[in-house]
Design an enzyme around this catalytic site. Sequence first.
Site, PDB file in Angstrom:
ATOM      1  N   GLN A  87     -61.659  50.443 -72.060  1.00  0.00           N
ATOM      2  CA  GLN A  87     -62.848  50.437 -72.902  1.00  0.00           C
ATOM      3  C   GLN A  87     -64.059  51.032 -72.187  1.00  0.00           C
ATOM      4  OE1 GLN A  87     -63.360  46.900 -75.541  1.00  0.00           O
ATOM      5  NE2 GLN A  87     -61.676  46.030 -74.371  1.00  0.00           N
ATOM      6  N   ARG A 144     -61.462  47.002 -82.800  1.00  0.00           N
ATOM      7  CA  ARG A 144     -62.517  46.190 -83.439  1.00  0.00           C
ATOM      8  C   ARG A 144     -61.951  45.456 -84.647  1.00  0.00           C
ATOM      9  NH1 ARG A 144     -64.602  45.243 -79.535  1.00  0.00           N
ATOM     10  NH2 ARG A 144     -62.863  46.441 -78.688  1.00  0.00           N
ATOM     11  N   ASP A 172     -70.116  41.254 -65.926  1.00  0.00           N
ATOM     12  CA  ASP A 172     -69.346  41.544 -67.139  1.00  0.00           C
ATOM     13  C   ASP A 172     -69.355  43.052 -67.399  1.00  0.00           C
ATOM     14  OD1 ASP A 172     -67.890  41.151 -69.426  1.00  0.00           O
ATOM     15  OD2 ASP A 172     -69.587  40.466 -70.641  1.00  0.00           O
ATOM     16  N   GLU A 173     -68.345  43.545 -68.121  1.00  0.00           N
ATOM     17  CA  GLU A 173     -68.234  44.969 -68.492  1.00  0.00           C
ATOM     18  C   GLU A 173     -68.411  45.870 -67.264  1.00  0.00           C
ATOM     19  OE1 GLU A 173     -67.213  45.516 -71.325  1.00  0.00           O
ATOM     20  OE2 GLU A 173     -68.053  44.188 -72.834  1.00  0.00           O
ATOM     21  N   LYS A 188     -62.472  37.209 -72.893  1.00  0.00           N
ATOM     22  CA  LYS A 188     -63.126  37.317 -71.582  1.00  0.00           C
ATOM     23  C   LYS A 188     -64.458  36.578 -71.548  1.00  0.00           C
ATOM     24  CE  LYS A 188     -65.505  41.742 -72.308  1.00  0.00           C
ATOM     25  NZ  LYS A 188     -66.868  41.224 -72.243  1.00  0.00           N
ATOM     26  N   THR A 189     -65.189  36.551 -72.674  1.00  0.00           N
ATOM     27  CA  THR A 189     -66.471  35.841 -72.692  1.00  0.00           C
ATOM     28  C   THR A 189     -66.255  34.351 -72.461  1.00  0.00           C
ATOM     29  OG1 THR A 189     -67.373  37.477 -74.236  1.00  0.00           O
ATOM     30  CG2 THR A 189     -68.559  35.388 -74.036  1.00  0.00           C
TER      31      THR A 189
END
Length: 775
Positions: free
Chosen positions: A256, A614, A225-226, A33-34
């Site tokens: 998340q 992770r 973002d997020e 996504k980044t």
Amino acid sequence: MDNYLDNLNESQREAVVHKDGPMIIIAGAGSGKTRVLTYRIAHLMNKGVDAFNILSLTFTNKAAREMKERIGTVVGTSEAKNLWMGTFHSVFARILRSEGHHLGFPSNFTIYDSQDSVRLITSIIKEMGLDKDVYKAKQILGRISSFKNSLITVKAYYNNPELMEADKMAQRPKIGEIYQQYVDRCFKSGSMDFDDLLLRTNQLLTQFPAVLAKYQDRFKYILVDEYQDTNHSQYLIVRALADRFQNICVVGDDSQSIYAFRGANIQNILNFQKNYDNVKIFKLEQNYRSSNNIVEAANSVIEKNKTKLDKEVWTDNSDGEKIKVMRTINEIKEGRFVADSIFENKMNNQLQNSDFAILYRTNSQSRAIEDALREKNIEYVIFGGLSFYQRKEIKDTLSYLRLLINPNDEEALKRVINYPLRGIGASTVDKLSVAANHYKKSIFEIICNLNKTDINLNAGVRTKLNNFATMIQHFKIEAETKDAYEVADFVVKQTRLVKDLEKDGTPEGVSRVENIQELLNAIKNFTVEQKEKGEDASLAFFLEDAALASDLDKASKDDTPKVSLLTIHLSKGLEFPYVYIVGLEENLFPSAMSMNTRSELEEERRLFYVALTRAEKQAYLCHAQMRYRWGKLVDCEPSRFLEEIDEKYLEHLTLKVAETKQNKFINEDIFGSVPQNKIRFKKPIQRAPIKKKASPKMEFQAPKNLKKVTGKPSASANLFDSNVAVGNRVEHTKFGRGEVLSLEGTGPNQKAEIRFASVGVKKLLLQFAKLKIIS
């Protein structure tokens, strides 16, 4: 870099090239996504959108800096500098610096961190004569923070009978008055806390339509973002700014969303499509980070949640190793297993410490892990401990620097007015505070106008206060012409902070001096980098950058590879080849405090999903049979999340206990035989088992998630041998005398059911019970 679109898969490319209108990018873990956000911004600029018209909101300043650098490789560094990009707090602090005068704040307002806020609330509680054990400063600050994030101002609080009644029921009816005092004192000091940066921005955009129109016109394209981690206050700001053009792109993953305790509202992302018409939906479902076993195992858990957006995360990566599950006797053995496993993996696979992370639900779990890592000489770093910027000597130095920018900063002034010692005692400061409240001025303004007040101070104290004010004003003049480093270096030397610390010849004193030097080094690096980029190198800009940095942004720059120890909440956004998740037990993970409602349990499940995803190559899931909690040894039940993982992705390990080889350095024959006839042991009395009424036969059923281990008994089974037998009378240090009714299990797991005269029947683990056999 004209071929940047070639680096994207089809789903990513579609999200990048779509230009106008509201859109949501549902980005699964490890889906890039980044990269999509970065290239989307670069693509907008390549299509003619002015960088000044793009607002990008991230959750760390570090992420914003890295994205700017990557955008610069596509569109050019100088053009990338024109982007409005940063965290919610840093971007809105920038707006408030320009527009805060509408609300009565100076452009050089101070940003209070949590320590500053706690100190201020502690002072207010003391001045109001309230019981500090009932009105605990940290709890009050948390209550006020939740109010602000929900846009509950002091006025709104007093208009809400339910909130006031709840505080009365909690025996804290004065919270509203403390809230009012806190807001007034911050305003008088020209200060805002972190929550104010959002609350005051909402106030600015609501009460001043011209300001809102100005920034709506400027930010024609907004990217967040997020988005699943935004709170109500952030949501309203974004909605207001995007209302005119509605070119808003939000990126996030509902799976998340783990920050409800900070006020994050998962409904923001779940309801995005209801807030805007003709929303375009893009799904990033290909995971590039983790092995297939990890991806599928995580999917099998998160699918148990009922509240979620529809997506199916998958990967082209190899299956990889199965997820290893280890059950140990207690947390000590858990720590040793983790340390041994890391050591073994390092040796077998030529890995570095930095390839490993150990994740836990609560910070207190790190102790046993740390002990085990030290035994193995494995270097580690803990995230979330005391930050460099929170150390006393650093706070003292920064408080001096804050006063140069904003002399009305009450908390900074109180911290340094008598440090190093200059004969201005606590009673003098109390008198100044009372006067400041009476005249509705700042303490510094009172000091500068002592001749206009009727404070009862002797001539000597007045001279010392005047000298202090003169010194700060002198520093302030220096700050107007010097860069951040020159000012800081000058202040440290003139205040003799280092000289004072050098009097303490202890290792701690030396460390404090080194910390101040490290702060000066950081300011020097900041100044050089800013000048090289042609950007602001002033003290004010450095202080804002330091105040807004996150714990991970502030992490040590030591290049020595270390194992990372951190809570799962802090791990979000990070990735490691090898991940150990410890403490997977009911009431620990999921937390006992997060199982009252379905929404709480689902957030715990999302937290486990974050932890598992992770891992890139290998994940280890560890849990203990018993663990010390609140000073008591308790039996532990495996976490429900272990059972929710599809069994085909798991491999259950058994603890290897090496046979101890004893080297004999002396020939035992020289001692002859042991004289057995000199040693006599009393044969224990054998009692017939107590006859009990027949009861239905109970069969033990292993948890579904544990495979049946076949083969020879573990060597650990012979490490503990109890002489306790059914019918024995025994004595316990706490429960007194009792009779053994039954025994179950073997080795270190052997338990005895004992009827004590004082407390009735208890079931005890014999290796810890320390029973004395009476007969």
